[in-house]
Scaffold this motif. Structure first.
Motif, PDB file in Angstrom:
ATOM      1  N   ALA A  16      34.456  53.164  65.683  1.00 39.33           N
ATOM      2  CA  ALA A  16      33.100  53.291  65.148  1.00 39.33           C
ATOM      3  C   ALA A  16      32.889  52.330  63.985  1.00 39.33           C
ATOM      4  CB  ALA A  16      32.872  54.729  64.678  1.00 39.33           C
ATOM      5  N   GLY A  17      31.746  51.639  64.002  1.00 35.18           N
ATOM      6  CA  GLY A  17      31.407  50.753  62.897  1.00 35.18           C
ATOM      7  C   GLY A  17      31.995  49.363  62.980  1.00 35.18           C
ATOM      8  N   SER A  18      32.636  49.043  64.103  1.00 39.10           N
ATOM      9  CA  SER A  18      33.252  47.718  64.229  1.00 39.10           C
ATOM     10  C   SER A  18      32.246  46.653  64.652  1.00 39.10           C
ATOM     11  CB  SER A  18      34.413  47.761  65.229  1.00 39.10           C
ATOM     12  OG  SER A  18      33.979  48.220  66.496  1.00 39.10           O
ATOM     13  N   GLY A  19      31.037  47.088  65.022  1.00 38.53           N
ATOM     14  CA  GLY A  19      29.984  46.143  65.394  1.00 38.53           C
ATOM     15  C   GLY A  19      29.878  45.878  66.875  1.00 38.53           C
ATOM     16  N   LYS A  20      30.570  46.672  67.687  1.00 38.25           N
ATOM     17  CA  LYS A  20      30.638  46.373  69.121  1.00 38.25           C
ATOM     18  C   LYS A  20      29.309  46.537  69.856  1.00 38.25           C
ATOM     19  CE  LYS A  20      32.597  50.936  70.168  1.00 38.25           C
ATOM     20  NZ  LYS A  20      32.532  51.426  68.768  1.00 38.25           N
ATOM     21  N   VAL A 177      34.958  48.536  55.161  1.00 39.61           N
ATOM     22  CA  VAL A 177      33.863  47.711  55.678  1.00 39.61           C
ATOM     23  C   VAL A 177      33.009  48.505  56.660  1.00 39.61           C
ATOM     24  CG1 VAL A 177      33.322  45.729  57.158  1.00 39.61           C
ATOM     25  CG2 VAL A 177      34.995  45.498  55.319  1.00 39.61           C
ATOM     26  N   ARG A 178      33.646  49.253  57.536  1.00 39.14           N
ATOM     27  CA  ARG A 178      32.894  50.028  58.520  1.00 39.14           C
ATOM     28  C   ARG A 178      32.054  51.117  57.849  1.00 39.14           C
ATOM     29  NH1 ARG A 178      36.468  52.644  62.306  1.00 39.14           N
ATOM     30  NH2 ARG A 178      38.323  52.103  61.109  1.00 39.14           N
ATOM     31  N   ALA A 179      32.611  51.733  56.817  1.00 42.34           N
ATOM     32  CA  ALA A 179      31.873  52.762  56.086  1.00 42.34           C
ATOM     33  C   ALA A 179      30.664  52.151  55.374  1.00 42.34           C
ATOM     34  CB  ALA A 179      32.790  53.445  55.077  1.00 42.34           C
ATOM     35  N   ASP A 194      26.210  59.174  51.384  1.00 42.21           N
ATOM     36  CA  ASP A 194      27.322  59.189  50.439  1.00 42.21           C
ATOM     37  C   ASP A 194      28.446  58.348  51.033  1.00 42.21           C
ATOM     38  OD1 ASP A 194      30.078  60.368  49.562  1.00 42.21           O
ATOM     39  OD2 ASP A 194      28.660  61.062  48.025  1.00 42.21           O
ATOM     40  N   LEU A 195      28.777  57.251  50.389  1.00 40.11           N
ATOM     41  CA  LEU A 195      29.750  56.313  50.931  1.00 40.11           C
ATOM     42  C   LEU A 195      31.118  56.952  51.145  1.00 40.11           C
ATOM     43  CD1 LEU A 195      30.322  53.437  51.836  1.00 40.11           C
ATOM     44  CD2 LEU A 195      30.813  52.831  49.456  1.00 40.11           C
ATOM     45  N   ASN A 196      31.576  57.750  50.192  1.00 45.49           N
ATOM     46  CA  ASN A 196      32.891  58.384  50.331  1.00 45.49           C
ATOM     47  C   ASN A 196      32.923  59.373  51.492  1.00 45.49           C
ATOM     48  OD1 ASN A 196      34.184  57.047  48.198  1.00 45.49           O
ATOM     49  ND2 ASN A 196      33.336  58.473  46.690  1.00 45.49           N
ATOM     50  N   HIS A 197      31.824  60.097  51.662  1.00 46.17           N
ATOM     51  CA  HIS A 197      31.747  61.054  52.774  1.00 46.17           C
ATOM     52  C   HIS A 197      31.772  60.320  54.111  1.00 46.17           C
ATOM     53  CE1 HIS A 197      30.796  64.635  55.014  1.00 46.17           C
ATOM     54  NE2 HIS A 197      29.704  64.080  55.512  1.00 46.17           N
ATOM     55  N   SER A 229      35.988  42.261  59.733  1.00 44.76           N
ATOM     56  CA  SER A 229      35.843  42.665  58.326  1.00 44.76           C
ATOM     57  C   SER A 229      35.166  41.607  57.468  1.00 44.76           C
ATOM     58  CB  SER A 229      37.212  43.003  57.726  1.00 44.76           C
ATOM     59  OG  SER A 229      37.813  44.088  58.398  1.00 44.76           O
ATOM     60  N   THR A 230      35.564  40.353  57.658  1.00 44.41           N
ATOM     61  CA  THR A 230      35.030  39.275  56.811  1.00 44.41           C
ATOM     62  C   THR A 230      34.178  38.283  57.596  1.00 44.41           C
ATOM     63  OG1 THR A 230      37.027  37.945  57.144  1.00 44.41           O
ATOM     64  CG2 THR A 230      37.011  39.451  55.257  1.00 44.41           C
TER      65      THR A 230
END
Length: 250
Positions: A16-20, A177-179, A194-197, A229-230
């Motif tokens: 999840a969040g890898s941009g696929k 990065v995904r968060a 909430d970023l940490n959540h 990531s970058t």
């Protein structure tokens, strides 16, 4: 499908969040392929089985037990005898609109809108993990691929659905990065976040996806790994297109 490498399906897997999903749609548009939403197939089958369950007039709390028994019977090909219908014969199929949108049908009935109901979303978890149901849907998807050029993203496209695809990619990125991507997406839509959540949720989702018994998330041995990531979206897009062919065409 034959044992030869399949060139008309581009498989993109990742957490999840890898941009696929974003990349899959961009690649499909760039190459003139169709983006196929495998999740819509699971929603459609969930919807169909839920309707069958409602016909029993049983208490809704018994749906998880119902799906467990149905999955067991389906594996043994006894579902029609024990439940009065065959899961494999449920007429779920996908058609493409003139704009290339995925339209899901149950027979001749367009259920594209109904499968997005929050109640169906809640019940997918009782259908998606069952191997019996996954195998049936994978057959539907492979049949669809016989007449279409597809780009698909998920967690087991290159390992389970199309293991013979010639073009496999595995996208990843750091949890941080995904968060942050998810956080920015929610804020842009006007939601509080909430970023940490979000980071905790992603870690938990990764653990669940990689350790599940059926079709766990993992990189296919012949998939090309890209850490996003970058990297910006355009760079990743061009990297994938260059691997498909130097000209960006198949």
């Amino acid at each position: 499908m034959s044992l030869q490498l399949i060139e008309n399906v581009i498989a993109i897997d990742g957490p999840a969040g890898s941009g696929k999903s974003t990349l899959a749609r961009m690649i499909a548009h760039k190459l003139g392929f169709h983006y196929l939403d495998s999740g819509a197939f699971y929603r459609a089958l969930t919807f169909a089985i839920w309707e069958k369950f409602l016909e029993t007039k049983d208490d809704e709390s018994k749906f998880p037990f119902y799906t467990e028994k149905l999955a067991d019977a389906t594996l043994l090909e006894k579902d029609e005898a024990e439940f009065g219908f065959s899961v494999a014969k449920i007429p779920v199929h996908c058609e493409l609109s003139s704009q290339g949108e995925n339209l899901m049908f149950l027979g001749t009935r367009d259920i594209s809108h109904e499968i997005r109901d929050p109640e169906i979303t809640k019940k997918i978890r009782y259908i998606a993990p069952k191997r019996a149901f996954r195998e049936i849907l994978n057959r539907h998807i492979r049949e669809f691929a016989k007449t279409h050029k597809l780009v698909m993203d998920g967690r087991d496209i290159g390992t389970e659905v199309f293991p013979k695809s010639k073009f496999k990619f595995f996208l990843t990125a750091s949890v941080e990065v995904r968060a942050k991507r998810r956080y920015d997406e929610l804020v842009a839509k006007g939601f509080k976040a909430d970023l940490n959540h979000i980071k905790e949720e992603i870690v938990a989702r990764d653990e669940s996806d990689t350790t599940r018994t059926v079709a766990p998330l993992k990189q296919a041995s012949d998939a090309f790994l890209i850490d996003t990531s970058t990297l910006d979206t355009e760079t990743v897009l061009n990297t994938i297109l260059s691997k498909v062919s130097p000209s960006g065409q198949i």
